[in-house]
Motif scaffolding. Structure first.
Motif, PDB file in Angstrom:
ATOM      1  N   ASN A 142     -21.187  49.817  97.472  1.00  0.00           N
ATOM      2  CA  ASN A 142     -21.044  51.193  97.951  1.00  0.00           C
ATOM      3  C   ASN A 142     -21.811  52.197  97.097  1.00  0.00           C
ATOM      4  O   ASN A 142     -22.097  53.314  97.548  1.00  0.00           O
ATOM      5  N   VAL A 143     -22.173  51.834  95.869  1.00  0.00           N
ATOM      6  CA  VAL A 143     -22.894  52.773  94.990  1.00  0.00           C
ATOM      7  C   VAL A 143     -24.394  52.774  95.263  1.00  0.00           C
ATOM      8  O   VAL A 143     -25.131  53.620  94.733  1.00  0.00           O
ATOM      9  N   SER A 144     -24.856  51.828  96.065  1.00  0.00           N
ATOM     10  CA  SER A 144     -26.285  51.548  96.129  1.00  0.00           C
ATOM     11  C   SER A 144     -27.113  52.663  96.767  1.00  0.00           C
ATOM     12  O   SER A 144     -27.033  52.903  97.978  1.00  0.00           O
ATOM     13  N   SER A 145     -27.878  53.369  95.941  1.00  0.00           N
ATOM     14  CA  SER A 145     -28.877  54.333  96.402  1.00  0.00           C
ATOM     15  C   SER A 145     -29.860  54.539  95.259  1.00  0.00           C
ATOM     16  O   SER A 145     -29.505  54.371  94.086  1.00  0.00           O
ATOM     17  N   ASP A 146     -31.068  54.896  95.597  1.00  0.00           N
ATOM     18  CA  ASP A 146     -32.054  55.159  94.546  1.00  0.00           C
ATOM     19  C   ASP A 146     -31.605  56.290  93.646  1.00  0.00           C
ATOM     20  O   ASP A 146     -31.841  56.279  92.436  1.00  0.00           O
ATOM     21  N   THR A 147     -30.941  57.278  94.238  1.00  0.00           N
ATOM     22  CA  THR A 147     -30.453  58.424  93.459  1.00  0.00           C
ATOM     23  C   THR A 147     -29.462  57.960  92.404  1.00  0.00           C
ATOM     24  O   THR A 147     -29.495  58.423  91.254  1.00  0.00           O
ATOM     25  N   PHE A 148     -28.573  57.041  92.773  1.00  0.00           N
ATOM     26  CA  PHE A 148     -27.604  56.521  91.818  1.00  0.00           C
ATOM     27  C   PHE A 148     -28.298  55.750  90.706  1.00  0.00           C
ATOM     28  O   PHE A 148     -28.021  55.955  89.516  1.00  0.00           O
ATOM     29  N   PHE A 149     -29.209  54.854  91.064  1.00  0.00           N
ATOM     30  CA  PHE A 149     -29.907  54.060  90.046  1.00  0.00           C
ATOM     31  C   PHE A 149     -30.640  54.978  89.062  1.00  0.00           C
ATOM     32  O   PHE A 149     -30.594  54.775  87.851  1.00  0.00           O
ATOM     33  N   GLU A 150     -31.300  55.990  89.582  1.00  0.00           N
ATOM     34  CA  GLU A 150     -32.054  56.915  88.728  1.00  0.00           C
ATOM     35  C   GLU A 150     -31.122  57.766  87.873  1.00  0.00           C
ATOM     36  O   GLU A 150     -31.446  58.110  86.739  1.00  0.00           O
ATOM     37  N   SER A 151     -29.941  58.107  88.419  1.00  0.00           N
ATOM     38  CA  SER A 151     -29.003  58.955  87.679  1.00  0.00           C
ATOM     39  C   SER A 151     -28.487  58.283  86.416  1.00  0.00           C
ATOM     40  O   SER A 151     -28.095  58.959  85.459  1.00  0.00           O
ATOM     41  N   ALA A 185     -35.572  50.671  88.077  1.00  0.00           N
ATOM     42  CA  ALA A 185     -36.242  49.606  88.820  1.00  0.00           C
ATOM     43  C   ALA A 185     -35.259  48.492  89.147  1.00  0.00           C
ATOM     44  O   ALA A 185     -34.311  48.240  88.401  1.00  0.00           O
ATOM     45  N   ILE A 186     -35.482  47.825  90.274  1.00  0.00           N
ATOM     46  CA  ILE A 186     -34.571  46.755  90.700  1.00  0.00           C
ATOM     47  C   ILE A 186     -35.160  45.407  90.287  1.00  0.00           C
ATOM     48  O   ILE A 186     -36.305  45.083  90.594  1.00  0.00           O
ATOM     49  N   LEU A 187     -34.324  44.608  89.596  1.00  0.00           N
ATOM     50  CA  LEU A 187     -34.708  43.264  89.183  1.00  0.00           C
ATOM     51  C   LEU A 187     -33.939  42.278  90.040  1.00  0.00           C
ATOM     52  O   LEU A 187     -32.743  42.422  90.256  1.00  0.00           O
ATOM     53  N   ARG A 188     -34.631  41.272  90.554  1.00  0.00           N
ATOM     54  CA  ARG A 188     -33.986  40.290  91.422  1.00  0.00           C
ATOM     55  C   ARG A 188     -34.195  38.875  90.891  1.00  0.00           C
ATOM     56  O   ARG A 188     -35.133  38.616  90.200  1.00  0.00           O
TER      57      ARG A 188
END
Length: 367
Positions: A244-253, A364-367
């Motif tokens: 539910n937290v997943s957004s670019d804005t959240f990751f950047e924040s 950045a997203i690591l997979r």
């Protein structure tokens, strides 16, 4: 007589004009956290692309969205307006477990489907609701995968942070059940109030427990605040969060505090070009003058819009709510381009896809 014919002609033209568009209703948080807004923008990108190709059976899709600030009472009022004034054929893309729960009686009373809510709450899956068509996996599915993954890493000492509402308690129940299945128990379980989002006491309690990992069922702002406060106090466990937290804005924040944070996902990676729907997503975004971010939440909205559009196609040139529901229920292991969904008259769970990603440097997203 000429006047009568003229009036009848104008009435028929007005009726034809009314049939030119299919109104889909949405109540979603637009003025607060970015997740719901990104989800809506992804859906609009797909609907815009479909409309540019001529729509569905010659009719354009209009997504009418109202801001509910993630408040259940506002969501209920918005939904009443969408049904009574806007004549929405279906509802779509509502976000947050409590807000969806607030409109469940309306779905039954108005016999209107709600398609692809942006929530994995168990109350949206069980008991079965014939008017709810879930696209994403449930939070219970996410918690099972999360516990399975960290168990494989020999992590044994864990704590739980949850928001004290139906969403957070759902996550808590999943964490506890799946921990027990692996013969584990949380060292500390801490909560915070949805109304004020104060997590200070939870921070202190969890640090005192000295866990290796913290399993989190919280909203984006509370999750980010928690991580930053824990790091500020010199403690660095692994953080594992629901989707539910997943957004670019959240990751950047999160900034540099985000490095190593793990987040469950219920959609494939949006930039995985081996998946047809990911390629479609990227292609449509490139064609837009002001595209939304290529985030997981925008991608989920895009995929959900594709699902709904396929349902409308199957429902025929004159769709009704009942025809749309029946059309969706004809989907058996249907491939949306790398996301497979299945519906039957007694199972509307859609997809079970779950994976975990990790946040790296600068979001950045690591997979």
């Amino acid at each position: 007589m000429k006047t009568l014919f003229a009036l009848l002609f104008l009435a028929s033209m007005a009726s034809a004009g009314a049939q030119e568009k299919i109104v889909i209703g949405q109540s979603v948080e637009l003025s607060g956290e970015a997740t719901g807004k990104e989800n809506m923008e992804g859906a609009l990108a797909y609907f815009g692309w479909v409309n540019a190709q001529g729509g569905v059976h010659g009719r354009k899709i209009e997504l009418k969205s109202y801001d509910d600030q993630r408040k259940p009472e506002t969501t209920k009022r918005n939904t009443e307006k969408l049904l009574a004034q806007d004549n929405a054929l279906a509802l779509f893309g509502y976000r947050s477990t409590p807000t969806v729960e607030a409109v469940l009686p309306l779905l039954q009373a108005e016999k209107v489907p709600l398609i692809a809510p942006f929530s994995g709450g168990q109350s949206l899956h069980r008991p079965f609701n014939p008017y709810l068509f879930n696209l994403r996996a449930s939070y219970q599915d996410e918690t099972a995968k999360m516990v399975e993954l960290f168990s494989s890493l020999a992590i044994r000492k864990v704590a739980i942070l949850y928001q004290d509402d139906s969403f957070g308690r759902d996550g808590l129940a999943g964490f506890e059940r799946n921990l027990a299945a692996h013969k584990l128990k949380a060292l500390v379980t801490a909560s915070y109030d949805r109304k004020d989002l104060k997590i200070d006491k939870a921070v202190d309690a969890i640090i005192a427990g000295n866990p290796q990992a913290v399993l989190m069922a919280c909203t984006p702002s509370a999750c980010a605040d928690f991580v930053k406060q824990v790091h500020k106090k010199g403690f660095h466990p692994s953080f594992m969060m629901l989707s539910n937290v997943s957004s670019d804005t959240f990751f950047e924040s999160l900034g540099e505090d985000g490095r190593g944070v793990s987040v469950m996902q219920v959609m494939p990676y949006p930039k995985n070009f081996s998946a047809g729907v990911s390629r479609e997503f990227q292609s449509v975004l490139k064609s837009m003058p002001k595209p939304p971010p290529a985030s997981y939440s925008a991608f989920e909205g895009f995929v959900a819009a594709k699902l709904l559009t396929e349902g409308l196609r199957r429902a025929g040139p004159n769709p009704t709510r009942q025809k749309l529901m029946a059309a969706l229920e004809t989907m058996r292991d249907f491939d949306l381009g790398g996301v497979r969904v299945s519906y039957t008259p007694d199972n509307h769970d859609g997809s079970k896809f779950v994976e975990m990603i990790m946040i790296g440097k600068h979001g950045a997203i690591l997979r």
